[in-house]
Design a protein around this motif. Structure first.
Motif, short mmCIF file in Angstrom:
data_model
loop_
_atom_site.label_atom_id
_atom_site.label_comp_id
_atom_site.label_asym_id
_atom_site.label_seq_id
_atom_site.Cartn_x
_atom_site.Cartn_y
_atom_site.Cartn_z
N PRO A 401 -20.81 -9.87 46.11
CA PRO A 401 -20.97 -10.94 45.29
C PRO A 401 -22.08 -10.46 44.09
O PRO A 401 -22.08 -11.25 42.95
CB PRO A 401 -21.72 -11.97 46.23
CG PRO A 401 -21.03 -11.42 47.47
CD PRO A 401 -21.14 -10.06 47.68
N TRP A 402 -22.92 -9.64 44.36
CA TRP A 402 -23.67 -9.13 43.26
C TRP A 402 -23.21 -8.42 42.13
O TRP A 402 -23.34 -8.68 40.95
CB TRP A 402 -24.87 -8.44 43.88
CG TRP A 402 -26.05 -7.90 43.22
CD1 TRP A 402 -26.54 -8.69 41.93
CD2 TRP A 402 -26.65 -6.67 43.05
NE1 TRP A 402 -27.54 -8.03 41.39
CE2 TRP A 402 -27.72 -6.78 42.10
CE3 TRP A 402 -26.72 -5.49 43.97
CZ2 TRP A 402 -28.72 -5.64 41.84
CZ3 TRP A 402 -27.60 -4.64 43.83
CH2 TRP A 402 -28.63 -4.65 42.81
N VAL A 403 -22.69 -7.15 42.47
CA VAL A 403 -22.17 -6.23 41.49
C VAL A 403 -20.49 -6.10 41.38
O VAL A 403 -19.84 -5.39 40.69
CB VAL A 403 -22.76 -4.97 41.42
CG1 VAL A 403 -24.17 -5.03 41.29
CG2 VAL A 403 -22.49 -4.24 42.79
N GLY A 404 -19.83 -6.82 41.97
CA GLY A 404 -18.19 -6.71 42.55
C GLY A 404 -17.86 -5.53 43.10
O GLY A 404 -18.51 -4.92 43.61
N LEU A 405 -16.62 -5.41 43.24
CA LEU A 405 -16.00 -4.32 43.99
C LEU A 405 -16.24 -3.21 43.47
O LEU A 405 -16.79 -2.17 43.99
CB LEU A 405 -14.41 -4.79 44.01
CG LEU A 405 -14.22 -5.76 45.24
CD1 LEU A 405 -12.63 -6.10 45.17
CD2 LEU A 405 -14.42 -5.14 46.67
N LEU A 406 -15.66 -2.96 41.96
CA LEU A 406 -15.86 -1.82 41.26
C LEU A 406 -17.60 -1.30 41.20
O LEU A 406 -17.82 -0.17 41.63
CB LEU A 406 -15.32 -1.51 39.95
CG LEU A 406 -15.49 -0.33 39.28
CD1 LEU A 406 -14.88 0.86 39.87
CD2 LEU A 406 -14.58 -0.55 37.85
N GLY A 407 -18.31 -2.35 41.05
CA GLY A 407 -19.77 -1.98 41.02
C GLY A 407 -20.45 -1.48 42.27
O GLY A 407 -21.39 -0.60 42.36
N SER A 408 -19.88 -2.23 43.29
CA SER A 408 -20.25 -1.61 44.69
C SER A 408 -19.70 -0.10 45.01
O SER A 408 -20.57 0.57 45.74
CB SER A 408 -19.58 -2.40 45.67
OG SER A 408 -20.13 -3.96 45.43
#
Length: 830
Positions: A401-408
């Motif tokens: 929820p914070w940084v999205g899938l790619l960001g994670s």
């Protein structure tokens, strides 16, 4: 010597079988607990965390006990026997939990703290006994292999146990559960564990070391002092968190391309475990021979982070590979599964293999004193598994929820590299020369800064479902050419995207698959909301399962005297609902509406409230989670929550269920609701079921449809009068449905036939519709059940003649002629 070699081989084989049954248990018990506690992300995570915590505790406790055991074969046999006893007692214990938890939830329905605590407590009571025994198996059996190079057989045992788990994962999903059901699959797993226990108990009568080593011998000086060991264990825990975090992220990504199905979960988990197994085998065969194990450990960490940083930005291009897989499979389910396995393996096999080698490598670094070999293995397992628990929670609830899938992915991979760098600084003496290790870390930082992002339209094309359609229009690029993205919600539950086609039709997708729109399926959304409300005549309260676009809820709200509960499992769907305000009118904000984010089955189980109408419009019955709302067990729960004479409305797709699956779905429904009327709208089937006979009160139906709000909505789809609505949409009564579904299996919690049905995206509507029509013809003309056609014989005749004209307009002359003959008869209005 020959006896020892044979004993080793048997132990390896039996330990692999133990991994098989352990994974089968995990699948079965998770399924049962989801049915009891709900399929929401918090409930599922709680079950998984409890399972892993048990494994961690078992590794630690029995690792220490193994070092003091005089007969390891007997101890291992007792562990397997403990699993057997727990597995045999699980159904009875679950029954007891349900009889405590459900009444407690019904007494305190609005106390989430108490409910969540009770869930955790009952999950622990059910899962900790068997999982503690499972967790103890690796350190106990590892203790049999003490000697120089101790970490190599640990790696081999870990690899073989994981190979068994892979077989259990694929075997349960693709063969055992579809063929035998949940209970029978559990019996098979129990038989395996019992056989293992008996084999070890028999061997315990003549205990013998399986390696030419004296118990109590020592390896060369310890690999690390106490401070270094604490640092190593921190790294092991951190790696456990990263490993489970990656698994959750990969699962979320691949579900976009494979679909939210049991088979997809099995493929993803199976390949993940395969990588871990290969890593353990690779370490046992070659890597354990390397002299500088600290360098090996650091490089494995760094390489895993580098690989993910280099590949994650290109995951959106996987859509082209999966589309090609569908075209190559040409409708063959087995071929498609193999191609899907190959694509998933190409993405995750390398990093998971590196991860799989890290655990035995950590054992090699940490375990040097053979007198505490079992305890050392147990401590490594404890730290790694507890880290995995933390990682699964952080990845699912915070990072996405914070940084999205790619960001994670980028964040976890960076942490992977930073951990490798921190390890380099802490063990720089053992890692000399360190100059060769720095470039890989610098490269990783540079990769993290590359501004590459996914194409969200590619990520949300649902190739698993629309592959045939994509092929017809000329490929993915042509398929998304006229589609624009409005919004994407990457939440803890799923990925929801709002799109527009040619700036005219707005629709939303869940994990890529369209689940509602302002286009062709609007008429179905309207009918699903209106038909049960019109049949029941001014119901006092109603339950709507599934918010979707909110259009169906808006139809229910149009009935001014009804109090409404709406249950939606995905918070992401709720967040995108305002994008469909033109068709939902923000119905959830109506003071008569109560919107709850919850699992619908759990809501009905834990509430004593009864409803006049229940409308169930979840997504397709072959999807995991949704499938729980199409079983005979669920319908029986719903029956108990209906008022006497209450109506249950069920939507069914005619376009993606095979003929046999449709027959199963219908038979399951009419068994629970023997008085059923069926309606067809386009490619959708709408069932209105009750325990008692139901009929449309024509006088009240006409009055309701005179309501301007209701009339305007129905008139949009040429349902301008009661007659046109019934003539156009009514299909049959129960007798036709019984004829159509005769001999079909029942879809139940124990035999979830619909959930375990292959789905390839090919339309089955023509076949299903033709067979339904044949069943209808065999039963003769079908007229909707009607009462109160008029207050006088003359009014009744006019009503019948008007209805006849409506049936003539839709080319149903047999039904129309029956109505005309009835208009000439005599009427008794007493």
């Amino acid at each position: 010597m020959q006896s020892k070699r044979f004993t080793r081989t048997v132990i390896y084989f039996l330990f692999g079988l133990s991994g098989f049954s352990a994974l089968v248990y995990e699948i079965l018990w998770t399924k049962h607990l989801i049915l009891t506690f709900g399929a929401t992300m918090p409930a599922v995570s709680m079950v998984a965390a409890t399972f892993m915590t048990g494994l961690a505790l078992g590794g630690f406790l029995f690792g220490r006990l193994a070092d003091r055991s005089a007969n390891l074969f007997r101890l291992y046999a007792l562990l397997e026997l403990g699993i057997v006893i727990s597995a045999v007692g699980f159904p009875v214990a679950l029954h007891g939990v349900e009889h405590t938890y459900l009444p407690l939830s019904q007494v305190f329905p609005d106390n989430p703290l108490l409910i969540n605590f009770s869930r955790q407590l009952f999950a622990a009571l059910l899962l900790l006994p068997p999982t503690v025994c499972m967790g103890g198996t690796l350190p106990v059996v590892s203790r049999l292999f003490i000697g120089p190079g101790f970490s190599a057989p640990v790696g081999r045992l870990y690899a073989l146990n994981t190979v068994g788990a892979v077989a259990g994962c694929f075997g349960a999903a693709f063969w055992l559960i579809p063929s035998f059901g949940l209970a029978e699959t559990g019996v098979i797993a129990v038989a395996i564990n019992l056989s293992i226990a008996l084999a070890f108990w028999w061997r315990a009568r003549r205990p013998v070391a399986v390696r030419d080593t004296v118990v109590g011998a020592s390896l060369p000086p310890a690999s690390c002092n106490s401070t270094e060991c604490r640092c190593l264990l921190f790294c092991v825990a951190f790696l456990g968190a990263l490993g489970l975090g990656y698994e959750i992220l990969w699962t979320r990504v691949f579900l976009l391309f494979l679909g939210n199905t049991t088979f997809a979960f099995a493929i993803i988990l199976g390949i993940y475990l395969t990588g871990l197994s290969l890593g353990g085998a690779l370490y046992a065969r070659w890597l354990s021979r390397l002299r500088n194990r600290h360098r090996l450990f650091q490089q494995l960490m760094a390489l895993a982070g580098l690989f993910i940083l280099a590949t994650a930005p290109f995951y959106d291009r996987l859509a082209y590979l999966f589309q090609q897989a569908h075209q190559q499979a040409s409708g063959d389910w087995g071929t498609l599964c193999l191609l899907n396995v190959a694509i998933v393996a190409a993405v995750i096999l390398i990093p998971t293999t590196l991860s799989g080698a890290l655990l035995p490598a950590a054992v090699g670094l940490y375990s040097s004193d053979l007198t505490h070999a079992g305890e050392n293995v147990g401590i490594v397992i404890l730290c790694n598994t507890l880290g995995a628990v933390v990682g699964s929670v952080l990845a699912g609830f915070l990072l996405i929820p914070w940084v999205g899938l790619l960001g994670s992915f980028r964040l976890l991979a960076l942490l992977n590299l930073l951990l490798a760098f921190a390890y380099l600084l802490r063990f720089k003496k053992q890692l000399q020369p360190v100059g060769k290790l720095v470039p890989s870390l610098v490269l990783g930082l540079l990769l993290a800064l590359v501004p590459l992002n996914w194409n969200p339209l590619l990520m949300n094309t649902a190739v698993y479902y629309y592959a045939p359609m994509i092929a017809k229009v000329g490929g993915l690029d042509a398929y998304i050419e006229d589609t624009s993205l409005v919004d994407v919600e990457e939440g803890i539950e799923t990925t929801v995207a709002v799109k527009e086609y040619q700036k005219r039709i707005r629709f939303f997708s869940v994990n890529g698959k369209t689940d509602g729109s302002t286009g062709r399926d609007m008429s179905t959304q309207v009918l699903v909301g209106q038909l049960p409300m019109l049949l029941k005549n001014s119901p006092k309260n109603a339950l709507v399962i599934g918010l979707g676009t909110g259009a169906t809820l808006n139809e229910v709200v149009s009935h001014p005297k009804t109090q409404i509960d709406c249950i939606e499992i995905s918070p992401e769907v709720v967040r995108v609902a305002p994008f469909f305000s033109t068709v939902n009118g923000h119905a959830w904000e109506n003071p008569r509406t109560h919107l709850v984010i919850q699992d619908a089955r759990q809501w009905l189980l834990t509430r004593n409230k009864r409803y006049d109408v229940i409308i169930s419009e979840p997504s397709n019955p072959w999807q995991t989670g949704n499938a729980n709302l199409f079983t005979s067990d669920f319908y029986q729960i719903a029956v108990k929550r209906l008022t006497p004479g209450g109506v249950f409305c069920q939507w069914l797709p005619l376009y993606d269920l095979s003929l046999e699956q449709l027959r199963i779905a219908i038979r399951t429904f009419i068994q629970a609701f023997p008085e059923t009327t069926a309606f067809i709208n386009g490619t959708d089937f709408i069932l209105l079921g009750s325990r008692v006979p139901q009929a449309f009160n024509l006088k009240k139906l006409n009055a309701a449809m005179a309501n301007p709000r209701i009339a305007a909505r129905l008139a949009r789809f040429e349902f301008g009068s009661a007659g046109s609505l019934l003539a156009s949409a009514y299909f049959s009564g129960t007798s036709v449905l019984q004829s159509f579904s005769a001999g079909a299996a029942l879809n139940s919690d124990n035999h979830p036939w619909l959930e375990y049905s292959p789905q390839m995206g090919y339309s089955t509507f023509n076949t299903n519709f033709a067979q339904l029509i044949n069943a209808r013809r065999r039963q003769g003309p079908q007229l909707p059940p009607l009462t109160h056609l008029g207050d006088t014989p003359e009014e009744t005749r006019r009503a019948l003649k008007s209805l006849a004209l409506d049936f003539f307009r839709v080319e149903l002359p047999d039904e129309a002629n029956i109505l005309l003959r009835q208009a000439k008869g005599k009427f008794d209005h007493r």
